[in-house]
Write a protein that holds these residues in place. Sequence first.
Motif, mmCIF file in Angstrom:
data_model
loop_
_atom_site.group_PDB
_atom_site.id
_atom_site.type_symbol
_atom_site.label_atom_id
_atom_site.label_comp_id
_atom_site.label_asym_id
_atom_site.label_seq_id
_atom_site.Cartn_x
_atom_site.Cartn_y
_atom_site.Cartn_z
ATOM 1 N N PRO A 312 0.797 -1.230 0.000
ATOM 2 C CA PRO A 312 0.000 0.000 0.000
ATOM 3 C C PRO A 312 0.830 1.282 0.000
ATOM 4 N N ALA A 313 2.118 1.187 0.293
ATOM 5 C CA ALA A 313 2.969 2.380 0.255
ATOM 6 C C ALA A 313 3.062 2.966 -1.144
ATOM 7 N N ARG A 314 2.632 2.182 -2.144
ATOM 8 C CA ARG A 314 2.664 2.667 -3.528
ATOM 9 C C ARG A 314 1.451 3.524 -3.875
ATOM 10 N N ILE A 315 0.514 3.666 -2.963
ATOM 11 C CA ILE A 315 -0.726 4.375 -3.293
ATOM 12 C C ILE A 315 -0.498 5.839 -3.689
ATOM 13 N N SER A 375 1.280 2.419 -12.451
ATOM 14 C CA SER A 375 0.992 2.959 -11.118
ATOM 15 C C SER A 375 2.244 3.346 -10.346
ATOM 16 N N THR A 376 3.405 2.919 -10.790
ATOM 17 C CA THR A 376 4.659 3.275 -10.113
ATOM 18 C C THR A 376 5.463 4.314 -10.894
ATOM 19 N N LEU A 402 -7.976 11.201 -2.161
ATOM 20 C CA LEU A 402 -7.789 10.021 -3.000
ATOM 21 C C LEU A 402 -6.913 8.984 -2.296
ATOM 22 N N ARG A 403 -5.817 9.450 -1.696
ATOM 23 C CA ARG A 403 -4.921 8.515 -1.002
ATOM 24 C C ARG A 403 -5.652 7.783 0.110
ATOM 25 N N ILE A 404 -6.378 8.520 0.925
ATOM 26 C CA ILE A 404 -7.044 7.908 2.072
ATOM 27 C C ILE A 404 -8.123 6.926 1.629
ATOM 28 N N MET A 405 -8.932 7.298 0.650
ATOM 29 C CA MET A 405 -9.957 6.369 0.170
ATOM 30 C C MET A 405 -9.326 5.085 -0.356
ATOM 31 N N LEU A 406 -8.250 5.207 -1.124
ATOM 32 C CA LEU A 406 -7.600 4.018 -1.683
ATOM 33 C C LEU A 406 -6.921 3.195 -0.593
ATOM 34 N N GLU A 407 -6.376 3.854 0.418
ATOM 35 C CA GLU A 407 -5.794 3.114 1.543
ATOM 36 C C GLU A 407 -6.847 2.302 2.290
ATOM 37 N N GLU A 408 -8.048 2.828 2.352
ATOM 38 C CA GLU A 408 -9.131 2.127 3.045
ATOM 39 C C GLU A 408 -9.781 1.061 2.170
#
Length: 443
Positions: A312-315, A375-376, A402-408
């Motif tokens: 998930p660090a790639r988000i 994505s990278t 966007l980051r938070i939604m994708l992390e969840e």
Amino acid sequence: MTTIEASAARTEGVPDDIARQIVLPEGHRDEEALFAAYAWLRANNPLPQVHVEGYDPLWLVTKHADILEIERQPQIFCNGGLDGPGTHNPILTNQAGDEFTKSLTGGSLRVMEALPYIDPPEHSVLKDIANDWFRPANLKKWEDTVRKLAREEIGKRLKPGVNEIDLVKDFAVFYPLHVVMSLFGIPESDEPRMMALTQEFFGTADPDATRADVEPLSAEAAAKQWAAATADFCAYFDTFVEARRAEPRDDLATIVSNARRPDGEYYEKRFAYGWFIQMATAGHDTTSSTLAGILELLALHPDQLAEIREDPARIPDLVNEGLRYVSPVKHFMRQATQDYVLRGRDIKRGDRLMLLYQSGNRDEEVFEAPTEFHSTRKPNKHMAFGYGPHMCIGQHLAKQELRIMLEELLPRLRSIEITGERKVVQTNFVGGLKNLPVRIDLA
């Protein structure tokens, strides 16, 4: 390439269908043809001046470097107009639409006191009203609030197991609106009204978003809808200005409503309206378009979805690549205040230029394999938020959302599969996916 028959074009060195594909809103319904038109111009005529019937002559700015050169020089390429504020429209509208707007305002094209219509130094003063609120250091304190909202939206819109939904209408549009309205301090009960007005505001050229009080086939229909939606927004937000001046709260509406001029007097309400409208619209629609686009891309690239779930660090990199690939803001207009040579072309004082951010974000000279989704991708010098003094003030909030939604969401997303036809909003300004049936398997 799809032929757009609604208008004629007269442009030396550019096929008519390419000019129309880019300029006309209906040309943006077919994204494959649209991006092929951008690519043709970048390869063959990257800075043409086109003449599409019903529109002013326009320079189409397709290259990343040219857009940056223009954006970093607002004194030469202005928003408001070389003949004074409101004499130029920074959003492309046909000539009939501009004339209709001027008939409402007494001759001005500045339909609201918002940053996209304003040039420095006034732009800098107006931006400073809430600039500090949008800085990463301040947004960090809202991180837990935004994460709570993301979890609530997932729980409300999706259930464990298989979900057959429209990715846009049943999921992606709600979360960014809920975040922005919550940070503003607008009641959740009013969010459906804000949703409808936002869709009318940005869907001015889309038949599916036409208001009942606008004749859809008239030449000035888009400008009429824009003006009507703006008036409805102002009427709604009027109560917020008075309420926040009487009882300040810890929200963005309070900061904007209580802003004062250097002489200590409140700014006129119309400046607060402009702030509210630009955040309620651009702060919602662009982020929801990007979120839907990222999830569509992960459905098309399940290998990348699997890799991100493992790491998930790639988000944050995924967010940047999604912004580049989707580019929900398609254009802004600038007007030359003096003669200028750009890419060997003689730009004349008064000429209008259409900055094509989607094309700049696919520029082969800047991005390796620009039509591919990685994505990278690093470096990723995308211009989804613009550049220079007019760079989007809400960019850090959008990335945070966007980051938070994708992390969840992504750790629980076992799979996502496209099950039906995709449709996009018919617009040459701001937009993206309108419909995308999917099957989501959620842990």
